[in-house]
Design an enzyme around this catalytic site. Structure first.
Site, PDB file in Angstrom:
ATOM      1  N   SER A 188      -9.252  -0.543   7.301  1.00  0.00           N
ATOM      2  CA  SER A 188      -8.794  -0.424   6.042  1.00  0.00           C
ATOM      3  C   SER A 188      -8.239  -1.645   5.475  1.00  0.00           C
ATOM      4  CB  SER A 188      -7.998   0.897   6.142  1.00  0.00           C
ATOM      5  OG  SER A 188      -8.563   2.199   5.857  1.00  0.00           O
TER       6      SER A 188
ATOM      7  N   LYS B 257       0.768  -1.042   0.082  1.00  0.00           N
ATOM      8  CA  LYS B 257       0.083  -0.081   0.153  1.00  0.00           C
ATOM      9  C   LYS B 257       0.913   1.254  -0.053  1.00  0.00           C
ATOM     10  CE  LYS B 257      -3.770   2.089   2.663  1.00  0.00           C
ATOM     11  NZ  LYS B 257      -4.649   1.980   3.854  1.00  0.00           N
TER      12      LYS B 257
ATOM     13  N   SER C  42      -9.461   1.383   3.047  1.00  0.00           N
ATOM     14  CA  SER C  42      -8.796   2.210   2.134  1.00  0.00           C
ATOM     15  C   SER C  42      -7.662   1.351   1.452  1.00  0.00           C
ATOM     16  CB  SER C  42      -7.920   3.421   2.741  1.00  0.00           C
ATOM     17  OG  SER C  42      -7.200   3.111   3.805  1.00  0.00           O
TER      18      SER C  42
END
Lengths: 539, 499, 111
Positions: A195, A96, A171
């Site tokens: 997330s 990420k 996310s």
């Protein structure tokens, strides 16, 4: 795993990481071959999905940047007899874009950091590299991890591989979608209010949010420092355990890092049939009554708990009970306050953490001529700050900065931030009490299935859907999401994955992984492949 | 005298003497190229995290304990937010509602009397970087070497009543941090900085007036000037019927004026909250007590020892304690003289010895060093040597005049000890009464002196003449008072013999 | 107690002026449209969050760190430094060994 499946040589379709790692360690295949195979997959499929913000292609920028150069050095280490010390030898990993990577741009999904190249690796990244993992690229995300659909990425949205008209969740949407589509066998996400777990649920993969402090935050672009945790996403619980073993453990660079040593997570996942074949015998699973109020918008989001999700979770609970687990009714009485407390705390911290993006030392700057600024009655400096931040932060980020700034203002601090922090104490106590009656808690991960892109625009409604995942961050507890079924939504014709969430007491990762691994031995949800990944594997 | 009374509080920032910054490993040395001491935390890079420096905490503890503060067992770092280019993270890591040290006081001597100023708190915080202003330029340049350097902020209560007193308090802070070895207290290099909060009120009133903050007071010379200027400015405003505006003013040393920097009414709100990256800072009793036990003797304790114990005059004592180095030197010299630095009242003869040592140090040695532009650290005469010299004078081995001769030789770099030097120069005073008596008799018997011997009966002032002769006879080594006493006796005997 | 809750509840909605002040503190320019929209969005969120007022928090210590522990302390040792040339390459504007911003001493800024 001594028998070599024909799939192995292609570097695709691994049943689990252990097979891939031992094939690379024993030189049945090479890290370079495996990496090349995954780079090919990314090249072929990612245009449709938008998982990767950046792929680590550039050999010219040095071995830290080029995936193939990293792979070559892993192969060299194995040739030199160091393979046994590389528990992730040759494993391509997607990160990420909150994780700082030396020499490889890191943006946190924001324009304001477009093109910023960190001079250092996050601790998680250096541990992955030391374990022989190959950083193949940086994954899409909601800007600064603020969002639960990946639609807040400043660059492009990421799509759900099970139905590309739908969101992957967020996310860490890029991370979950990339694993689901088999673009990488392992990804790292971050979890501030769900997330990792929510996109894992929406994409049908396993995601673990470790205990706060179990994994170092050093080098993680901060959203809300007291809530953020890095964790792995993969297809099996065992793979997640293998990754946690590598990235977890004390880090002197993070003052909030937990110093207690890590247990052996892989052996926790091993099959240990209990008496009479019931490996979960004696396990007490708590069901918080506040979480199962279907259709109550206050408790379970604006749309409430989807009955199909409730049914799949109920089926999973039945399965666990059949294998000896005891289901216990527990209560988390402050649940209804968790979202409000979370949004005050998270936005307050975010407004502070994002103050550094001022266009002075790194990132983008937007300024106008001095004359223009003076005409507006502002100094050129003030003007530069305001323009830079207005131009390069997205709407959701600005909304949260404003809310966070507001709740910290001197007249409002006690009513909002301080009160939220007190409620946080009560939420922690709720869990303490619940865990005196059970070993772990079981809930749906998300009250809803993956929804269509652009379908939800109301920020408050989006916030409310975080109900099952948020309390765990407030209390600092570990949470594991794993696939527990599929359902076809009323507005679609493709089956979509459903996630089951296990929450445990502080530092109970081994227990969560043990139960999760046992569940995956009872079921085959995690082996289902999305059509996209299936199509590729067949080629 | 004005009808108004000034009420002054000082906020002093002291840079702590550490190798690395408060929360990261970047270096802190003053002399460096611009932006040489940068690392991820110093530049506030995304993902960087703070980890506190143990020595910085310990140095802050020393100050807190020396001032008699209450030490919090769990203090908390907080973030203070404002946008300024020299502040890399958009917030400064400081302490807010749970500082390391609270209460306490700083003692000093002002206007011939002891003063004690109460402290509100002492807390740890990180410094900001430096703005380099390009004259007339459109841009400012940023140097982050100083960003993150550890500071303590010492916040006084508004106990001060005059600019001179405030300056004396500031000198006391500087002295204290130097005694404690936590900072060099150098204002020119910015290791000691001071903001003053000044208000005035009608004399006799208990109510506090509107407070004005004066920033950028970066030299001892300007502290008094800046505060005096502000008191005069406020008095003028009030006398003219106006009212003082709450504001921050910057001291402009070149113009000798302060200028308004920003109004307190403008939107500004530091939005303090506990730093989530930093768990509570724990100082347990064992650590606190160990630091306390290792504290050196503090300036005011030395002052009391010098004035009450040694009986030195106040101005000597104040001068001696002004620098720890000087005071340490004095104590070491006294030790050679056989006087231990214990706080008991000395017998009279030792008091005389201590005063003698103080004189030799303060007038002779400091005078010579000052003349040569040297400081005490460069003194060619060690404390032990000076003590030995003072002892030789005090016990009569040599005269004061000879002492100056020995001192001059030592100062010039003579390597021998004072005693060896005295021997080598044959200076040792004659203390054997028989030898002195013989010399006296020789002088009185000498034919050349008979006229004076006879005149002595009428003119006793001639005693000095004989003393001089005897001293000449003994090469200056006879003790003048012994000689004079003996001569008086011998001359008296003569007078009674002759009709 | 009850009265203060009512008072606070009545004040919850954020006025556009409050949004502007907050945006200034946060160094964000907002267009007039954005000010209005933000005021209504934040008001809704704050109204929802007013449920927090119902919780009795008397005597409850706030939680800042979910996993309670004391801060570790670092030895006072100089560590590695960053390369300035690399840092300046990533900066929006630089000159010689410095980061560069519009001139600081003008109107309207804090010091």
């Amino acid at each position: 795993m001594s028998t070599v499946d024909p799939k192995v040589t292609s570097g695709l379709g691994w049943a689990r990481l252990s097979e891939l790692v031992s094939a690379v360690q024993s030189r049945q295949t090479s890290a370079v071959e495996v990496t090349q195979a995954y780079l090919d997959r990314i090249a072929a499929d990612d245009a449709r999905l938008g998982c990767f913000l950046r792929v680590a292609h550039h050999a010219d920028d040095g071995p830290a940047v080029s995936a193939l150069a990293q792979a070559a050095s892993v192969d060299a280490a194995i040739a030199a007899g160091q393979g046994d010390s590389l528990p992730l030898a040759g494993v391509p990993v997607g990160l990420k874009d909150v994780l700082c990577t030396r020499g490889l741009a890191t943006t946190a999904g924001s324009q304001i950091l477009a093109g910023w190249v960190p001079p250092y690796d996050a601790t998680v990244v250096s541990r992955l590299r030391s374990a022989g993992a190959i950083v193949v690229g940086k994954l899409n995300m909601d800007e600064f991890a603020m969002g639960s659909s990946n639609e807040n990425s400043a660059f492009f949205p990421c799509r759900n591989p099970w139905d590309v008209t739908r969101v992957p969740g967020g996310s860490s949407g890029g991370a979950a979608a990339a694993v689901a589509a088999d673009l990488v066998p392992l990804a790292m996400g971050s979890d501030t209010g769900g997330s990792i777990r929510q996109p894992a649920a929406l994409c049908g993969v396993v995601g673990l949010k470790p205990t706060y402090g179990r994994v170092s935050r050093y080098g993680v672009v901060a959203f809300a420092s007291s809530l953020d945790q890095i964790g792995p996403l993969a297809r099996s619980v065992e793979d997640v355990a293998r990754a946690l073993q590598v990235i977890g453990g004390h880090d002197p660079h993070d003052a909030t890092s937990v110093s207690s040593p890590q247990p052996d997570y892989l052996s926790a996942c091993a099959d240990r049939p209990g008496p009479a074949g019931s490996s979960l015998r004696g396990l007490r699973i708590g069901l918080p009554r506040e979480y199962f109020v279907a259709g109550n918008p206050d408790a379970a989001g604006a749309s409430g708990l989807d009955p199909q999700v409730a049914a799949a979770v109920q089926q999973a609970l039945d399965e666990l009970r059949r294998h000896g687990a005891e289901l216990v009714d527990v209560s988390l009485p402050h649940t209804e306050y968790a979202i409000a407390a979370y949004y005050f705390i998270a936005t307050a911290e975010a407004s502070s953490n994002l103050a550094r993006y001022d266009g002075v030392r790194y990132g983008l700057r937007k300024s106008v001529s001095k004359g223009e600024a003076q005409a507006a009655g502002r100094s050129a400096l003030f003007d530069m700050y305001c323009r830079t931040r207005a131009a390069y932060f997205g709407p959701e980020v600005k909304r949260r900065i404003l809310l966070g700034t507001y709740v910290l203002r001197s007249g409002y601090y006690d009513a909002y931030y301080r009160r939220a922090s007190q409620v946080r104490t009560l939420i922690r106590r709720d869990f303490d009490q619940a865990f005196s009656r059970c070993d772990l808690i079981c809930t749906p991960t998300s009250p809803v299935l993956a929804f269509r892109s652009g379908e939800r625009s109301d920020p408050l409604a989006m916030y409310l859907a975080d109900i099952y995942t948020i309390s765990c961050n407030l209390a600092g507890l570990p949470g594991l999401s794993l696939p527990c079924g599929f359902a076809t939504p009323l507005d679609g014709n493709m089956p979509l994955p459903i996630g089951l969430q296990l929450l445990g007491p502080t530092l109970s990762e081994a227990l969560l992984l043990r139960v999760g691994a046992a569940y995956q031995r009872m079921t085959d949800w995690h082996t289902r492949r999305c059509p996209l990944a299936m199509g590729k594997a067949a080629q | 005298m004005s009808d108004f009374e000034a009420v002054i509080g000082l906020e002093c920032h002291v840079q702590l003497d550490t190798q690395s910054k408060l929360f990261t490993g970047a270096a802190t040395t003053f002399f460096a190229e611009p932006n040489e001491h940068i690392d991820p935390h110093t530049l506030g890079l995304p993902g960087s995290l703070p980890v506190p420096n143990r020595r910085a905490v310990e140095l802050a503890l020393r100050m807190g304990l020396a001032c008699g503060c209450t030490i919090r067992s769990h203090s908390q770092f907080a973030r203070k937010h404002y946008f300024y280019p020299d502040l890399p993270k958009g917030y400064q890591i400081s302490q807010y509602d749970a500082p390391l040290c609270e209460g306490g006081s700083v003692e000093f001597w002002h206007d011939g009397a002891p003063r004690s100023v109460h402290l509100l708190r002492i807390h740890l915080e990180e410094d900001a970087g430096k703005n380099v202003h390009v004259a007339g330029g459109m841009v400012s340049l940023l140097d982050y070497n100083r960003a993150g350097v550890p500071l303590i902020e010492v916040v006084s209560q508004p106990d001060l009543r005059s600019a001179a007193e405030a300056a004396e308090y500031l000198r006391a802070i500087r002295r204290l941090v130097r005694y404690l070895g936590i900072s060099d207290g150098n204002m020119e290099e910015g290791s000691l900085r001071c903001d003053a909060n000044v208000s005035i009120r009608p004399r006799g009133s208990e109510r506090l007036g509107t407070k004005v903050e004066i920033k950028n007071i970066n030299s001892f010379r300007y502290v008094e000037k800046a505060i005096e200027y502000e008191i005069a400015r406020q008095t003028d405003v009030v006398v003219r019927g106006g009212s003082v505006r709450a504001e921050t003013r910057g001291w402009d040393a070149e113009r000798g004026q302060s200028r308004s920097q920003r109004s307190k009414e403008e939107a500004h709100d530091y939005r303090y909250f506990p730093d989530p990256d930093l768990p509570p800072l724990h100082v347990d009793a064992a650590w606190r007590d160990a630091v306390h036990a290792r504290l050196p003797e503090l300036p005011m304790a030395r002052l009391r020892r010098y004035s009450d114990g040694l009986g030195l005059p106040a101005q000597d004592a104040l001068l001696l304690i002004s620098e720890r180095e000087l005071s340490d030197y004095f104590d070491a010299a006294l030790l050679t003289c056989g006087i231990r630095p214990a706080m008991s009242t000395l017998p009279p003869e030792q008091r005389v010895l201590a005063k003698l040592a103080a004189n030799w140090l303060l007038s002779e040695l400091l005078g010579a060093l000052h003349r040569d532009g040297k400081d005490l650290g460069q003194s060619p005469i060690s404390a032990a040597a000076l003590g030995e010299l003072v002892s030789l004078i005090s016990d009569g081995t040599i005269s004061g005049k000879q002492g100056k001769d020995v001192f001059a030789r030592l100062y010039a770099g003579e390597k021998s000890s004072p005693a060896a030097l005295v021997d080598a120069l044959g200076m040792r005073q004659i203390s054997d009464p028989a030898i002195i008596e013989e010399a006296c008799r020789r002088v009185l018997m000498a034919p050349a002196n008979q006229k004076q011997v006879e005149q002595y009966q009428k003119n006793p002032k001639l005693l000095g003449f004989f003393v001089g002769k005897v001293l000449a006879e003994t090469g200056g080594r006879a003790k003048p008072d012994a000689v004079s006493a003996l001569l008086q006796r011998l001359l008296a005997e003569r007078g009674s013999q002759s009709p | 107690m009850a009265r203060s809750i009512e008072n606070s509840a009545a004040q919850l909605a954020i006025a556009p002026d409050e949004v502007r002040t907050t945006a200034e503190l946060a160094r964000l320019y907002l267009s007039p449209d954005e000010v209005e929209r933000t005021a209504s969005e934040l008001s809704r969120i704050l109204e929802y969050a007013a449920t927090l007022k119902r919780v009795d928090v008397t005597g409850v210590e706030p939680t800042v760190h979910a996993v309670p522990q004391d801060s570790p302390l670092r030895d006072d040792v100089v560590g590695p430094h960053d390369d300035l040339a690399t840092a300046l390459r990533g900066a929006p504007l630089s000159q010689d060994r410095y980061f560069v911003v519009p001139a600081i001493f003008e109107t309207g800024d804090e010091g």
